[in-house]
Design a protein around this motif. Structure first.
Motif, PDB file in Angstrom:
ATOM      1  N   UNK A   7      39.167  45.989  34.469  1.00 47.65           N
ATOM      2  CA  UNK A   7      39.295  45.650  35.884  1.00 47.65           C
ATOM      3  C   UNK A   7      39.152  46.903  36.741  1.00 47.65           C
ATOM      4  N   UNK A   8      38.319  46.819  37.797  1.00 43.14           N
ATOM      5  CA  UNK A   8      38.157  47.967  38.705  1.00 43.14           C
ATOM      6  C   UNK A   8      39.040  47.763  39.916  1.00 43.14           C
ATOM      7  N   UNK A  27      33.746  41.033  46.642  1.00 42.74           N
ATOM      8  CA  UNK A  27      34.482  41.961  45.787  1.00 42.74           C
ATOM      9  C   UNK A  27      35.433  42.781  46.648  1.00 42.74           C
ATOM     10  N   UNK A  28      36.133  43.726  46.052  1.00 38.68           N
ATOM     11  CA  UNK A  28      37.197  44.442  46.767  1.00 38.68           C
ATOM     12  C   UNK A  28      36.674  45.237  47.955  1.00 38.68           C
ATOM     13  N   UNK A  48      41.455  45.092  44.211  1.00 40.76           N
ATOM     14  CA  UNK A  48      40.804  45.039  42.893  1.00 40.76           C
ATOM     15  C   UNK A  48      39.739  43.954  42.876  1.00 40.76           C
ATOM     16  N   UNK A  49      38.821  44.068  41.915  1.00 41.84           N
ATOM     17  CA  UNK A  49      37.777  43.055  41.714  1.00 41.84           C
ATOM     18  C   UNK A  49      38.258  42.040  40.680  1.00 41.84           C
ATOM     19  N   UNK A  50      38.120  40.756  40.968  1.00 36.16           N
ATOM     20  CA  UNK A  50      38.461  39.725  39.978  1.00 36.16           C
ATOM     21  C   UNK A  50      37.515  39.866  38.768  1.00 36.16           C
ATOM     22  N   UNK A  51      37.920  39.341  37.601  1.00 39.92           N
ATOM     23  CA  UNK A  51      37.041  39.421  36.432  1.00 39.92           C
ATOM     24  C   UNK A  51      35.646  38.844  36.737  1.00 39.92           C
ATOM     25  N   UNK A  54      32.111  42.205  41.428  1.00 40.20           N
ATOM     26  CA  UNK A  54      32.017  43.636  41.733  1.00 40.20           C
ATOM     27  C   UNK A  54      31.819  44.437  40.466  1.00 40.20           C
ATOM     28  N   UNK A  55      32.750  45.350  40.202  1.00 40.40           N
ATOM     29  CA  UNK A  55      32.597  46.232  39.034  1.00 40.40           C
ATOM     30  C   UNK A  55      33.514  45.876  37.868  1.00 40.40           C
ATOM     31  N   UNK A  56      34.243  44.756  37.964  1.00 41.41           N
ATOM     32  CA  UNK A  56      35.094  44.351  36.828  1.00 41.41           C
ATOM     33  C   UNK A  56      34.264  43.643  35.763  1.00 41.41           C
TER      34      UNK A  56
END
Ligand code: MLT
Length: 264
Positions: A7-8, A27-28, A48-51, A54-56
């Motif tokens: 998670x990012x 995303x975040x 944070x980005x959800x699964x 974004x980058x998660x």
């Protein structure tokens, strides 16, 4: 479901009274205008980005709306955070409402923006199912992008602020298909939160774009009618993404509310 490493997230100013929950399918980074305002005011925040967004990393199993909330709880409680002020827009509001239902004692404040407390009706569930099938069939985010840009921003913004619109479009392209499909199912399966709002004693700010076509000012008024202590602020000159389309108004309202909670 996830490991914390997949998670990012970003931590502003090192602590996290304010936790931002992003909309679907963004995303975040959608919270950057608010993060800058909070940095200036010296208020810590976390996003944070959800699964699969974004980058998660993508999720490895189906998720319920409560799983997104538990993810934030795990990330923050393992870092010593004891309470938060949740700020959620649209799907972010659905995640925040899961916290109201299941962990109200974790909330010192709550901001519900462009969201609704009711569950999906059968027409919306069906629309999500069709969108999911189209994405799976085409293997592309295009069906999602076109329909969402039209609800995110007013037509005048779409023509005059091409940069902002392009940025949001690029964010939508970054998401994984698994992340998007999983979130569509989670939104379709979320429960009604109106009873939980009636039992929620914490002062709450409700924001909504005056021209939000999907989570409308009437949806916002309904949440305010349920909540024992709430203030409604209609964001002028804005459709669904009120935090981006009229950041100035949104930030002023958010900061006023945060000061009363943090100094109160
Ligand atoms: C969002 O902006 O998070 C979604 O459009 C909400 C929804 O589809 O219900």
């Amino acid at each position: 479901m996830y490991s914390q490493e997949s998670i990012r997230w970003d931590f502003g100013l090192g602590g996290s009274p304010v936790v931002f929950f992003h909309a679907f399918p963004l995303n975040r980074r959608m919270w950057e205008p608010q993060e800058r305002a909070l940095d200036k005011a010296g208020i810590p925040w976390f996003a944070f980005d959800y699964p699969g967004f974004g980058e998660s990393q993508p999720p490895s199993r189906p998720l319920h709306m409560d799983d997104y909330a538990e993810l934030a709880f795990d990330l923050l409680s393992s870092r010593g955070v004891r309470w938060i002020i949740a700020v959620g827009l649209s799907m972010g509001g659905y995640v925040a409402l899961s916290i109201v239902r299941r962990r109200p004692e974790w909330l010192r404040g709550l901001v519900l923006a462009d969201t609704r407390a009711t569950a999906d009706d059968s027409v919306t569930v069906q629309k999500r199912r069709m969108l999911k099938e189209e994405i799976l069939h085409t293997g592309s985010m295009e069906p999602l992008i076109e329909s969402h840009l039209n609800i995110f921003f007013r037509e005048s913004t779409r023509t005059t602020n091409r940069d902002r619109v392009r940025t949001v479009e690029n964010w939508m392209k970054m998401n994984s298909i698994e992340g998007v499909i999983t979130a569509l199912d989670a939104m379709a399966g979320r429960p009604d939160s109106r009873q939980a709002l009636q039992d929620f004693k914490v002062p709450t700010l409700v924001l909504v774009g005056e021209a939000d076509p999907i989570t409308t000012p009437e949806d916002a008024r309904e949440m305010v009618r349920c909540l024992p202590h709430s203030v409604l602020d209609i964001v002028p000159g804005s459709a669904h993404l009120s935090n981006l389309e009229n950041s100035e108004h949104f930030n002023r309202s958010l900061l006023r509310y945060l000061r009363t909670i943090l100094n109160g």
